[in-house]
Design a protein around this motif. Structure first.
Motif, short mmCIF file in Angstrom:
data_model
loop_
_atom_site.label_atom_id
_atom_site.label_comp_id
_atom_site.label_asym_id
_atom_site.label_seq_id
_atom_site.Cartn_x
_atom_site.Cartn_y
_atom_site.Cartn_z
N PRO A 59 25.57 -27.29 9.88
CA PRO A 59 24.27 -26.60 9.66
C PRO A 59 24.50 -25.20 9.11
CG PRO A 59 24.75 -26.78 11.98
CD PRO A 59 25.78 -27.60 11.29
N PRO A 60 23.73 -24.82 8.10
CA PRO A 60 23.91 -23.48 7.52
C PRO A 60 23.57 -22.39 8.52
CG PRO A 60 21.94 -24.53 6.65
CD PRO A 60 22.64 -25.56 7.47
N GLN A 61 24.34 -21.37 8.46
CA GLN A 61 24.13 -20.22 9.36
C GLN A 61 23.27 -19.18 8.67
OE1 GLN A 61 27.95 -18.84 10.50
NE2 GLN A 61 28.58 -20.79 11.44
N HIS A 62 22.23 -18.73 9.34
CA HIS A 62 21.30 -17.72 8.82
C HIS A 62 21.33 -16.51 9.74
CE1 HIS A 62 19.63 -20.66 6.02
NE2 HIS A 62 19.77 -21.53 7.02
N GLU A 63 21.47 -15.39 9.12
CA GLU A 63 21.49 -14.15 9.89
C GLU A 63 20.14 -13.47 9.92
OE1 GLU A 63 24.52 -11.72 8.38
OE2 GLU A 63 26.15 -13.10 8.87
N GLU A 64 19.15 -14.05 9.12
CA GLU A 64 17.83 -13.43 9.14
C GLU A 64 17.18 -13.72 10.47
OE1 GLU A 64 18.98 -15.37 6.97
OE2 GLU A 64 19.14 -14.25 5.08
N PRO A 65 16.43 -12.77 10.97
CA PRO A 65 15.75 -12.97 12.26
C PRO A 65 14.50 -13.78 12.10
CG PRO A 65 15.27 -10.78 11.44
CD PRO A 65 16.22 -11.38 10.47
N GLU A 66 14.54 -14.82 11.25
CA GLU A 66 13.37 -15.66 11.08
C GLU A 66 13.49 -16.89 11.97
OE1 GLU A 66 12.82 -14.46 6.38
OE2 GLU A 66 13.07 -16.57 7.01
N GLU A 67 12.44 -17.65 11.98
CA GLU A 67 12.47 -18.83 12.83
C GLU A 67 13.49 -19.83 12.27
OE1 GLU A 67 10.19 -18.02 10.83
OE2 GLU A 67 9.72 -19.71 9.52
N ALA A 68 14.08 -20.54 13.18
CA ALA A 68 15.09 -21.53 12.78
C ALA A 68 14.39 -22.83 12.37
CB ALA A 68 16.06 -21.78 13.93
N ALA A 69 14.72 -23.29 11.21
CA ALA A 69 14.14 -24.54 10.72
C ALA A 69 14.99 -25.73 11.15
CB ALA A 69 14.02 -24.53 9.20
N SER A 70 14.37 -26.85 11.31
CA SER A 70 15.10 -28.05 11.75
C SER A 70 16.00 -28.54 10.63
CB SER A 70 14.11 -29.15 12.13
OG SER A 70 14.79 -30.33 12.41
N GLU A 71 17.23 -28.84 11.01
CA GLU A 71 18.17 -29.37 10.02
C GLU A 71 17.80 -30.77 9.56
OE1 GLU A 71 21.93 -29.11 11.88
OE2 GLU A 71 22.47 -27.36 10.69
N TYR A 72 17.13 -31.50 10.41
CA TYR A 72 16.86 -32.91 10.10
C TYR A 72 15.36 -33.11 10.02
CZ TYR A 72 21.65 -33.12 11.56
OH TYR A 72 22.98 -32.89 11.68
N PRO A 73 14.87 -33.58 8.92
CA PRO A 73 13.41 -33.72 8.77
C PRO A 73 12.88 -34.85 9.64
CG PRO A 73 14.52 -34.70 6.91
CD PRO A 73 15.59 -34.03 7.73
N ALA A 74 11.67 -34.68 10.03
CA ALA A 74 10.98 -35.74 10.79
C ALA A 74 10.29 -36.66 9.77
CB ALA A 74 9.96 -35.13 11.75
N VAL A 75 10.61 -37.94 9.84
CA VAL A 75 10.06 -38.92 8.91
C VAL A 75 9.13 -39.84 9.66
CG1 VAL A 75 10.62 -40.75 7.28
CG2 VAL A 75 12.14 -38.81 7.50
N GLN A 76 7.98 -40.09 9.08
CA GLN A 76 6.99 -40.97 9.70
C GLN A 76 6.63 -42.06 8.70
OE1 GLN A 76 3.41 -39.02 10.88
NE2 GLN A 76 2.61 -40.77 11.99
N ILE A 77 6.71 -43.32 9.15
CA ILE A 77 6.37 -44.48 8.30
C ILE A 77 5.16 -45.15 8.88
CG2 ILE A 77 7.13 -46.75 7.51
CD1 ILE A 77 9.90 -45.73 7.34
#
Length: 639
Positions: A141-159
């Motif tokens: 997972p990419p490392q972010h140093e910005e103090p922003e919210e952490a996004a999910s590495e894996y998208p949620a898929v709905q069928i």
């Protein structure tokens, strides 16, 4: 819902960008605000937090189950690189489906760790469906140093499977767009795996690999994606890189060295409708039968060798008699009519080197043809061929007749045989000579012309051919419809001679309504060349030249005498097949014994020069020349 946990403490300076699902509130533990307390990441604390945020789930306690059981129940994968996506089958509620299988089962682990990009096996299942969406392991997972919210590495898929066409949606949730998630609607034509039916999945042909639309920069591709249970969607499985299937070798049947099981059981010495024999008696009879067949084959081979030796001895006697021929017969051939010994010598066969002058002398020249007759008729035929006035139907019949002429000696093969052109020229000249009388071509004359060409040149042979076929009996059979009455008279003469000499054969033919018209023209028109062996036929021709039409009938009766044991068939069709030389049983026996089948049709019946002449000689007891003359005077008074 999609969560990721590897069970390890994460350093505070490592900030992970995650997408928090709706309804899930979790303080940002990785912000730069030092006043916020960092939550406890112990296993017990994680279980409590997870149980608290699961909709409809009871409170879990640390002592209820191990961490492996918990993550198995909630759909987590023990594999740190694996991911879980939630699919809403009913599209009516937001709660995560309860998994009936643990994602960490050996099968799923092998699928998530395999590096494949297409589907090869598509088993159908009503409980669980899984599809591999990627062929590469997820990068760290990419490392972010910005103090922003952490996004999910894996998208949620709905069928959504409740709609007419299955639609797959990938949800991206962040703080900027918390209320609306970007939705990807894929057409079934572009992504056939989302609008799948049983017709799209063939067990024998691999489907195309599944394509995933690119996600945002903060999301990484998922190595595997478990699908929920569906009764209408087949369950494709992740392909496995294995060795290519080796081509199946064709099974080569092997023959057993000994008798088969059927041969050991079925008796060959007793009909099936009778009670079986004792095995010892059956073996004894089988052995006796094999011995009888062995003795029969040995006797047949001995008889064949003896026949060959007698034929060679007869040819030596003929050659030794050459001096007698040159001294007593060649100067005046008519002496044979006055000297019985010399006549008997003629009947034994003319020496090969004397056959041409003897045939010319015996046939004579009743038509008074000149020596240039052949040259004149041939030049007329060539002019007609060059101008195109030669009848094409006659030319076609002529070529067909040549094609079937003495195939065993290969001298008259069309366009290839060394004597083909000579035979063709003689036949064309013969057609031109007969055209002055209004007569056409007759199938069978090519055999007669070929036999003459084998013994003399074309010019004298043409004279012999014309005079030989002008004898009354042969002229009747070569005369067409104009001589139909004469042919019928000759049939009656033959019936009378057959009834006098061979009454059993005569009554058998009458019973089956077989008249001489069914077989006699096939013998007389080609002068027996189609049915008799070549050596026997040459000897018959020697006597025909001397004796005339009477010997034609005597030879025909002798042929029936040799075939007499085979003529008593209950069926007319089988009788006619035998007379044509096409009896299937005799053909099979001749092939098994290795007899030549292209040197006379009646060789399959064992007819040869020796037994034919034995039958001819035996006819001296009842054959009378006076009888022949009396029948000719009665049936053909004008002759």
């Amino acid at each position: 819902m999609d969560h990721r946990s590897d069970g390890k403490d994460i350093a505070p300076d490592k900030r992970i960008k995650t997408h928090a699902p709706i309804g899930f509130t979790l303080d940002d533990a990785f912000s730069d605000n030092e006043d916020i307390d960092v939550p406890d990441f112990s296993p017990a604390a994680l279980r409590e937090e997870l149980a608290k945020n699961m909709n409809g789930a009871d409170t879990w306690h640390a002592g209820d189950s191990s961490i492996d059981d918990v993550v198995g129940k909630i759909g987590f994968s023990v594999d740190p690189d694996a991911s879980v996506s939630t699919f809403d089958i009913d599209a009516g509620h937001d709660s995560p489906p309860s998994m009936s299988h643990s994602i960490s089962s050996p099968r799923i682990q092998s699928e998530s760790s395999s590096h494949q990009d297409s589907l090869y096996e598509v088993p159908l299942s009503s409980e669980f469906s899984q599809v591999s969406l990627s062929d590469h392991q997820s990068p760290p997972p990419p490392q972010h140093e910005e103090p922003e919210e952490a996004a999910s590495e894996y998208p949620a898929v709905q069928i959504d499977l409740s709609a007419p066409e299955v639609v797959a949606k990938e949800l991206h949730i962040d703080r900027a767009s918390m209320e609306s998630a970007s939705t990807y609607d894929h057409s079934p034509m572009q992504y056939a795996q989302y609008a799948a039916s049983h017709d799209h999945f063939r067990p024998k042909s691999p489907p195309s690999p599944i394509k995933v639309p690119p996600s945002n920069a903060g999301a990484a591709s998922t190595p595997s994606l478990p699908l929920p249970t569906s009764s209408s969607l087949p369950t494709p499985t992740t392909p496995k890189h294995s060795e290519p299937p080796t081509p199946t070798t064709r099974h080569r049947p092997t023959r057993s060295a000994g008798p088969s099981m059927l041969d050991r059981v079925i008796s060959k010495t007793r009909p099936p409708h009778l009670p079986p024999k004792p095995r010892t008696e059956d073996r004894k009879h089988q052995h006796d039968w094999e011995e009888m067949m062995k003795r029969s084959r040995a006797a047949e081979e001995k008889r064949r060798r003896a026949l060959q030796e007698r034929r060679l001895a007869r040819e030596r006697r003929i050659e030794e008699s050459l001096s007698i021929w040159e001294r007593e017969i060649v100067p005046d051939w008519t002496v044979v009519h006055r000297n019985p010994n010399l006549r008997r010598l003629w009947w034994q066969g003319i020496p090969t080197k004397l056959r041409a002058p003897m045939w010319q002398a015996a046939v004579g020249n009743a038509l008074a043809l000149s020596r240039d007759a052949y040259k004149t008729c041939l030049s007329r035929a060539k002019r007609a061929l060059a101008s195109g006035s030669f009848p094409t139907t006659v030319l076609s019949l002529l070529e067909d007749d040549i094609r079937t002429t003495l195939p065993s000696i290969h001298l008259f093969i069309p366009e290839k045989g060394p004597m083909y052109q000579d035979l063709r020229d003689m036949l064309c000249a013969w057609v031109v000579a007969r055209s002055d009388e209004g007569l056409g071509y007759v199938l069978g004359v090519a055999k007669v012309a070929a036999m003459i060409l084998l013994n003399m040149p074309a010019a004298p042979g043409f004279v012999v051919l014309r005079n030989l076929l002008e004898r009354h009996c042969l002229r009747s059979f070569y005369g067409g419809m104009a001589s139909k009455d004469d042919v019928e008279a000759y049939y009656r003469i033959f019936d009378t001679l057959l009834a006098d000499g061979m009454p059993k054969i005569y009554f058998n033919f009458k019973q089956h309504q077989v008249s001489p018209a069914a077989y006699l023209p096939d013998w007389l028109v080609p002068l027996f060349l189609d049915h008799l062996p070549f050596e026997a036929c040459a000897r018959v021709w020697d006597v025909i030249m001397l004796e005339g039409d009477a010997f034609l009938y005597r030879a025909a009766l002798a042929i029936l005498g040799v075939l007499e044991p085979r003529l008593f068939f209950p069926d007319k069709k089988e009788l006619l097949e035998l007379l044509r030389g096409e009896n299937k049983a005799a053909l099979e026996v001749a092939k098994r014994e290795g007899r030549l089948l292209n040197n006379g049709k009646y060789e399959i019946y064992g007819l040869d020069e020796e037994n034919l002449w034995e039958r001819i000689d035996s006819m001296d007891e009842w054959w009378r020349e006076s009888t022949w003359k009396r029948l000719i005077e009665r049936e053909l008074p004008d002759l």
